[in-house]
Motif scaffolding. Structure first.
Motif, mmCIF file in Angstrom:
data_model
loop_
_atom_site.group_PDB
_atom_site.id
_atom_site.type_symbol
_atom_site.label_atom_id
_atom_site.label_comp_id
_atom_site.label_asym_id
_atom_site.label_seq_id
_atom_site.Cartn_x
_atom_site.Cartn_y
_atom_site.Cartn_z
ATOM 1 N N CYS A 31 63.694 22.427 37.121
ATOM 2 C CA CYS A 31 63.144 23.853 36.328
ATOM 3 C C CYS A 31 64.273 24.040 34.941
ATOM 4 O O CYS A 31 63.743 24.118 34.050
ATOM 5 C CB CYS A 31 63.288 25.496 37.209
ATOM 6 N N CYS A 32 65.146 22.802 35.316
ATOM 7 C CA CYS A 32 66.770 23.233 34.892
ATOM 8 C C CYS A 32 67.531 22.116 34.818
ATOM 9 O O CYS A 32 67.228 21.464 35.762
ATOM 10 C CB CYS A 32 66.937 24.794 34.911
ATOM 11 N N ALA A 33 68.459 22.289 33.965
ATOM 12 C CA ALA A 33 69.329 21.121 33.746
ATOM 13 C C ALA A 33 69.966 21.280 34.813
ATOM 14 O O ALA A 33 70.552 20.221 35.518
ATOM 15 C CB ALA A 33 70.270 20.806 32.751
ATOM 16 N N ALA A 34 69.992 22.445 36.267
ATOM 17 C CA ALA A 34 71.082 22.564 36.945
ATOM 18 C C ALA A 34 70.279 21.736 38.363
ATOM 19 O O ALA A 34 70.933 21.315 39.426
ATOM 20 C CB ALA A 34 71.260 23.880 37.635
ATOM 21 N N ASP A 35 69.021 21.234 38.433
ATOM 22 C CA ASP A 35 68.411 20.539 39.274
ATOM 23 C C ASP A 35 67.692 19.430 39.031
ATOM 24 O O ASP A 35 66.690 18.617 39.944
ATOM 25 C CB ASP A 35 66.578 21.138 39.841
ATOM 26 N N ALA A 36 68.297 18.517 37.804
ATOM 27 C CA ALA A 36 68.458 17.203 38.328
ATOM 28 C C ALA A 36 68.421 16.204 38.628
ATOM 29 O O ALA A 36 69.546 16.188 39.842
ATOM 30 C CB ALA A 36 68.911 17.048 36.086
ATOM 31 N N SER A 37 67.595 15.336 38.628
ATOM 32 C CA SER A 37 68.045 13.996 38.987
ATOM 33 C C SER A 37 67.689 12.538 38.553
ATOM 34 O O SER A 37 66.734 12.708 37.500
ATOM 35 C CB SER A 37 67.434 14.222 40.396
ATOM 36 N N PRO A 38 68.001 11.672 38.779
ATOM 37 C CA PRO A 38 68.152 10.241 37.964
ATOM 38 C C PRO A 38 66.618 9.495 38.353
ATOM 39 O O PRO A 38 66.301 9.259 39.625
ATOM 40 C CB PRO A 38 68.659 9.913 37.938
ATOM 41 N N VAL A 39 66.283 9.128 37.634
ATOM 42 C CA VAL A 39 65.304 7.907 37.764
ATOM 43 C C VAL A 39 65.587 6.794 37.198
ATOM 44 O O VAL A 39 66.453 6.622 35.768
ATOM 45 C CB VAL A 39 63.557 8.089 37.531
ATOM 46 N N LEU B 109 66.557 23.235 25.372
ATOM 47 C CA LEU B 109 65.608 21.932 26.056
ATOM 48 C C LEU B 109 67.397 21.537 26.247
ATOM 49 O O LEU B 109 66.919 20.072 27.547
ATOM 50 C CB LEU B 109 65.389 20.546 25.287
ATOM 51 N N ARG B 110 68.191 21.492 26.493
ATOM 52 C CA ARG B 110 69.891 20.601 27.107
ATOM 53 C C ARG B 110 69.491 21.661 28.827
ATOM 54 O O ARG B 110 70.835 21.287 29.258
ATOM 55 C CB ARG B 110 70.608 20.937 26.249
ATOM 56 N N TYR B 111 68.733 23.552 28.576
ATOM 57 C CA TYR B 111 69.173 23.681 29.842
ATOM 58 C C TYR B 111 68.003 23.962 30.365
ATOM 59 O O TYR B 111 68.046 23.509 31.918
ATOM 60 C CB TYR B 111 69.689 24.952 29.321
ATOM 61 N N VAL B 112 66.620 23.624 30.243
ATOM 62 C CA VAL B 112 65.233 24.403 30.895
ATOM 63 C C VAL B 112 64.265 23.245 29.995
ATOM 64 O O VAL B 112 64.531 22.975 28.729
ATOM 65 C CB VAL B 112 64.923 25.962 30.278
ATOM 66 N N LYS B 113 62.938 23.425 30.708
ATOM 67 C CA LYS B 113 61.795 23.196 30.522
ATOM 68 C C LYS B 113 61.588 23.579 29.236
ATOM 69 O O LYS B 113 61.610 24.793 28.756
ATOM 70 C CB LYS B 113 60.692 23.126 31.619
ATOM 71 N N ALA B 114 60.906 22.344 28.497
ATOM 72 C CA ALA B 114 59.921 23.425 27.235
ATOM 73 C C ALA B 114 59.327 24.530 27.454
ATOM 74 O O ALA B 114 59.327 24.868 26.672
ATOM 75 C CB ALA B 114 59.130 22.174 26.875
ATOM 76 N N SER B 115 58.567 24.251 28.760
ATOM 77 C CA SER B 115 57.896 25.283 28.918
ATOM 78 C C SER B 115 58.817 26.819 29.183
ATOM 79 O O SER B 115 57.918 28.172 28.931
ATOM 80 C CB SER B 115 56.742 24.974 30.122
ATOM 81 N N HIS B 116 59.389 27.021 29.425
ATOM 82 C CA HIS B 116 60.706 28.318 29.121
ATOM 83 C C HIS B 116 60.922 28.931 28.113
ATOM 84 O O HIS B 116 61.637 29.971 27.780
ATOM 85 C CB HIS B 116 61.366 28.152 30.524
ATOM 86 N N GLN B 117 60.424 27.900 26.548
ATOM 87 C CA GLN B 117 60.793 28.598 25.126
ATOM 88 C C GLN B 117 60.661 29.918 25.531
ATOM 89 O O GLN B 117 61.006 31.103 25.053
ATOM 90 C CB GLN B 117 60.237 28.064 24.697
ATOM 91 N N PRO B 118 59.658 30.369 25.644
ATOM 92 C CA PRO B 118 58.499 32.067 25.313
ATOM 93 C C PRO B 118 59.770 32.886 26.462
ATOM 94 O O PRO B 118 60.113 34.241 25.766
ATOM 95 C CB PRO B 118 57.239 31.696 25.715
ATOM 96 N N TRP B 119 59.752 32.886 27.486
ATOM 97 C CA TRP B 119 60.427 33.643 28.474
ATOM 98 C C TRP B 119 62.141 33.418 27.521
ATOM 99 O O TRP B 119 62.450 35.227 27.611
ATOM 100 C CB TRP B 119 60.774 32.711 30.006
ATOM 101 N N LEU B 120 62.532 32.426 27.258
ATOM 102 C CA LEU B 120 63.910 32.284 26.845
ATOM 103 C C LEU B 120 63.670 33.622 25.795
ATOM 104 O O LEU B 120 64.601 34.407 25.484
ATOM 105 C CB LEU B 120 64.630 31.186 25.990
ATOM 106 N N LEU B 121 63.352 32.908 24.844
ATOM 107 C CA LEU B 121 62.983 33.924 23.293
ATOM 108 C C LEU B 121 62.893 34.932 23.638
ATOM 109 O O LEU B 121 63.144 36.578 23.079
ATOM 110 C CB LEU B 121 61.682 33.420 22.451
#
Length: 242
Positions: A175-183, A27-39
């Motif tokens: 998508c992932c931490a690379a495209d993060a932006s703050p609110v 979760l420090r790298y990508v969204k939670a919905s990406h877990q199945p693809w990662l595994l």
């Protein structure tokens, strides 16, 4: 790089992906919905690497001993590639925090996004309404019905200092931490004054009310929140919003 080294690296990388995919560090790298693809990717790497190692062992057992003189340096250099993989095993990187918010602000990023194409849903009933930082900032800036006015909300984020002000912030990823932006939300009022000594990156859950008219283009569509209460909390398992 020798074939044996490639196979070991493939197994190590698959193991690293499996580890972070199961313990929540992903979760420090990508969204939670990406877990199945990662595994799934981790399992494929482990299977491919394991099959290749077994095959090479069988072939090497029946082969003649090769001359290693010309490969010693290349093999040693190739093994340096193991270090980044080991880092994933041993070191859990922190989530993006106040430094990322300040860099984004320095680059002139504007919060709030584009005006939503459909009306906002009514806020749920209750004395205190829990909202994500994204929901609060978006409603404060773009809701023509001013549904936040007079409503007490609760927000969770981390502390950021900007020009002497105390901000509550959260990183948003597509998508992932690379495209993060703050609110960000500026914390104001008497109850916010003690927060002026709170260390940056401290996570807080804050209740309060929006300051009407504070979300303007001049402030980067960053609203003010009059604080009622604030308490320190642990960093959420998923530190990002999406």
């Amino acid at each position: 790089m020798r074939r044996e080294t490639q196979n070991v690296l493939l197994v190590l990388l698959g193991g690293a992906l499996l580890k972070i995919g199961l313990n929540g560090d992903y979760l420090r790298y990508v969204k939670a919905s990406h877990q199945p693809w990662l595994l799934g990717a981790a399992v494929v790497m482990l299977v491919l690497g394991g099959v290749a190692i077994v095959r090479d062992v069988i072939v090497a057992r029946d082969a003649a001993v090769a001359d290693h003189a010309g490969h010693h340096h290349d093999t040693r250099s190739a093994w340096l590639l193991v270090l980044p993989v080991l880092a994933v095993f041993l070191i859990a990187p922190p989530a993006l925090g106040s430094d990322s918010v300040k860099r984004d602000a320095a680059a002139g990023a504007v919060q709030g996004g584009q005006r939503p194409g459909s009306p906002f849903e009514p806020l749920p009933p209750g004395e205190v309404v829990p909202l994500t930082m994204t929901e609060f900032v978006t409603r404060a800036g773009w809701d023509a019905e001013n549904s936040l006015t007079g409503r007490t909300v609760t927000l969770t984020g981390f502390v950021v200092r900007e020009a002497g002000d105390t901000m509550l912030a959260r990183m948003v990823i597509g998508c992932c931490a690379a495209d993060a932006s703050p609110v960000r939300v500026r914390l104001v009022g008497e109850a916010a004054e003690p927060l002026g000594v709170t260390p940056e990156d401290t996570w807080l859950t804050v209740t309060g009310t929006v300051v009407p008219g504070s979300t303007t283009q001049e402030t980067g569509f960053r609203p003010d929140l009059t604080v009622h209460t604030a308490r320190e909390v642990r960093e959420p398992a998923d530190p990002y919003e999406s």
